[in-house]
Enzyme design. Structure first.
Site, PDB file in Angstrom:
ATOM      1  N   HIS A  53       1.526  -1.124   6.160  1.00  0.00           N
ATOM      2  CA  HIS A  53       1.297  -2.546   6.432  1.00  0.00           C
ATOM      3  C   HIS A  53       0.409  -2.706   7.670  1.00  0.00           C
ATOM      4  CE1 HIS A  53       4.547  -4.174   3.677  1.00  0.00           C
ATOM      5  NE2 HIS A  53       4.632  -2.866   3.565  1.00  0.00           N
ATOM      6  N   ASP A 102       2.442 -11.118   6.814  1.00  0.00           N
ATOM      7  CA  ASP A 102       2.698 -10.033   5.872  1.00  0.00           C
ATOM      8  C   ASP A 102       3.430 -10.613   4.669  1.00  0.00           C
ATOM      9  OD1 ASP A 102       3.766  -7.609   4.712  1.00  0.00           O
ATOM     10  OD2 ASP A 102       3.496  -6.670   6.672  1.00  0.00           O
ATOM     11  N   THR A 144      -0.185  -6.406   0.955  1.00  0.00           N
ATOM     12  CA  THR A 144      -0.616  -5.060   1.357  1.00  0.00           C
ATOM     13  C   THR A 144      -0.657  -4.071   0.190  1.00  0.00           C
ATOM     14  OG1 THR A 144       1.642  -4.641   2.052  1.00  0.00           O
ATOM     15  CG2 THR A 144       0.101  -5.293   3.763  1.00  0.00           C
ATOM     16  N   GLN A 185      -6.465  10.181   7.866  1.00  0.00           N
ATOM     17  CA  GLN A 185      -6.747  10.370   6.436  1.00  0.00           C
ATOM     18  C   GLN A 185      -8.133   9.876   6.023  1.00  0.00           C
ATOM     19  OE1 GLN A 185      -3.649   9.986   3.443  1.00  0.00           O
ATOM     20  NE2 GLN A 185      -4.788   8.252   2.619  1.00  0.00           N
ATOM     21  N   HIS A 229       0.271   9.909  -3.487  1.00  0.00           N
ATOM     22  CA  HIS A 229       1.404   9.113  -3.979  1.00  0.00           C
ATOM     23  C   HIS A 229       0.956   7.716  -4.419  1.00  0.00           C
ATOM     24  CE1 HIS A 229       0.842   7.178  -0.173  1.00  0.00           C
ATOM     25  NE2 HIS A 229       2.031   6.611  -0.111  1.00  0.00           N
ATOM     26  N   ASN A 276      -3.098   1.759   0.392  1.00  0.00           N
ATOM     27  CA  ASN A 276      -4.154   2.090   1.357  1.00  0.00           C
ATOM     28  C   ASN A 276      -4.811   3.409   0.983  1.00  0.00           C
ATOM     29  OD1 ASN A 276      -3.789  -0.110   3.403  1.00  0.00           O
ATOM     30  ND2 ASN A 276      -1.722   0.732   3.276  1.00  0.00           N
ATOM     31  N   GLN A 317       4.065   2.190  -6.355  1.00  0.00           N
ATOM     32  CA  GLN A 317       3.076   3.266  -6.524  1.00  0.00           C
ATOM     33  C   GLN A 317       2.710   3.553  -7.977  1.00  0.00           C
ATOM     34  OE1 GLN A 317       5.021   6.266  -4.172  1.00  0.00           O
ATOM     35  NE2 GLN A 317       4.939   4.994  -2.333  1.00  0.00           N
TER      36      GLN A 317
END
Ligand code: UDP
Ligand code: UDP
Length: 450
Positions: free
Chosen positions: A18, A115, A138, A332, A347, A351, A372
């Site tokens: 988030h 959020d 998100t 990442q 996974h 993001n 996911q």
């Protein structure tokens, strides 16, 4: 602070999944608006507290606003996901957070971006104070369309859950639903429904996605007319001036181009020790080079086990010429843009998907929980990756064995067609990011409130 610019306050809930898109949105908006970012303390993980420190040090023009949560006896909730617990705590404390924001804001607030996980509490407060309220969702537009429809589905199926047919879009199979939704009385289900019902009353929902990746879900959401859905993705990564975390292992620089499989299950998805062993053996059997980030606990401070103990006797020695394994944080986005990386076992946290898309890196999807599987379906449909949808996930017994993992990793890395379709996603992602059309649309709305 320039009083003629709109002043936007952003409220992320908890978890890197988030915080990262919130920081990206705040950074992008800060060139055009006055921005306040709320930081709720203490953070759940070390990764979040480091991120806030680096972010506020790097973006001096973004105004930090800290809110200290009253202490909570977490021992009273032994089996609850600490990030979910934090979301519900933020909802409970929302009126205090909101009063603090109104009292401490350096100039009056033009609009708030909450959020999605706190929408049910923040939206009514914003409305009663006459402040426009937007939601940053998100996850994917696919997940958003599912959330938007889910309260209606539950009204007609109050006791049990099956495949959820989102009318005019697609059916989300029961096997792809976040596990807690199987129980209508679960706090997660109740919270999600509360947030979903509130989100639709907001002034707009912002999603970190783009047309090429999710054309059908975006068309469906827009066809629903209200509220407006603004696709601002892919949001560019933040640029930290100083960093308290290591970035990319230099090991990657020594590897041949596009030869490395990067393996990561995000910031808060732990894997069982048995499955970690199987995955290790699968990577070894694949003969591919690999960079593997391992997590054994949901919150990073709880990760105590030694790598050698986790992976079994001799594993690290056997793979030392072609594998790099770490339990630490890696940047990442920088890993995915590295020329040595040729595939990503992921996974499918949203993001991670948008970052792979931005760099056109092929994905082998292994969703583990929550939204996911819905995101993995986007990966497969768009041509960004492969999704073996029979691989086990949360609440299911059974390991995915080494032979199967090895087979699929080799398949991803050798699939030339997949390479091309993923690169096409990358081109579309970069071209969507360049003109920042979604962001411009958002700022135009904010200017109306300045
Ligand atoms: N991330 C990272 N390094 C790590 C683990 C995660 O930079 O070692 C970042 C990743 O790039 C992404 C975010 O943390 O931006 C994780 O969000 P995502 O939605 O992919 O998954 P979540 O952690 O929420 O399950
Ligand atoms: N979410 C929400 N309301 C809730 C719980 C979750 O809106 O009460 C959203 C959350 O923001 C995320 C998505 O649902 O976008 C999937 O939740 P998940 O459990 O997978 O957590 P996440 O991956 O976001 O950390």
């Amino acid at each position: 602070m320039d009083p003629s610019r709109p002043h936007i306050a952003l409220l992320p809930s908890a978890g890197m999944g988030h915080l990262i898109p919130f920081s990206r949105l705040a950074a992008s908006l800060s060139d055009l608006c006055t921005v306040t970012m709320i930081s709720i303390l203490p953070t759940v993980s070390t990764a979040e507290s480091r991120h806030f420190t680096d972010f506020f040090n790097s973006y001096g023009k973004i105004h930090p606003l800290y809110f200290q949560l009253p202490p909570l006896d977490s021992l009273a909730y032994p089996n609850t996901d600490p990030f979910f617990l934090r979301w519900t705590r933020i909802i409970e404390t929302a009126s205090d957070i909101f009063s603090h924001l109104l009292k401490s804001a350096p100039v009056p607030i033009s609009a708030i971006i909450t959020d999605s996980a706190a929408a049910s509490a923040i939206l009514p407060l914003a409305k009663s104070n006459g402040i426009p309220c937007y939601v940053l969702f998100t996850s994917s537009a696919a997940t958003l369309s599912f959330f938007k429809y889910f309260p209606t589905y539950q009204d007609s199926n109050p006791v049990s859950i099956g495949n959820v047919e989102v009318p005019g879009l697609r059916t989300v199979p029961v096997a792809s639903l976040p596990r807690p939704l199987h129980d209508p009385s679960h706090l997660f289900t109740q919270t999600l429904i509360g947030n979903s019902l509130s989100m639709v009353k907001s002034d707009g929902i912002i999603v970190n996605t783009f047309e090429y990746l999710e054309p059908d879900s975006l068309a469906w959401l827009r066809g629903e007319h209200s509220p407006p859905v603004i696709a601002v993705g892919p949001l560019p990564p933040v640029k930290m001036a100083t960093s308290t975390v290591p970035t990319v292992p230099t090991w990657l620089d020594e590897q041949p181009e596009s030869s490395v499989v990067y393996i990561s299950f995000g910031s808060r998805t732990a894997m069982s020790k048995e499955q970690i062993r199987e995955l290790g053996l699968g990577l070894e059997a694949s003969s591919c080079r690999f960079l593997w980030v391992i997590k054994t606990s949901v919150v990073d401070t709880g990760d105590q086990t030694e790598l050698s103990q986790l992976l079994g006797e001799g594993f690290l020695e056997r793979v030392k010429d072609r594998g790099f394994v770490t339990k630490g944080w890696v940047e990442q986005d920088d890993v995915l843009r590295h020329k040595s990386v040729g595939g990503f076992l992921s996974h499918c946290g949203w993001n991670s998907v948008t970052e792979a898309a931005m760099h056109g890196v092929r994905v082998l999807a292994w969703p583990r929980m929550g939204d996911q599987r819905i995101n993995a379906d986007v990966v497969a449909r768009s041509g960004l990756g492969l999704w073996p949808d029979n691989w086990s996930w949360e609440g299911e017994e059974g390991l995915v064995n080494a032979a199967e993992i090895s087979h699929r990793v080799k398949e991803m890395m050798s699939d030339e067609n997949l390479l091309k379709t993923a690169q096409k996603v990358g081109e579309a992602a970069r071209s969507a990011a360049m003109p920042g059309k979604g962001l411009a649309e958002l700022v135009r709305k904010f200017e109306g409130f300045a």
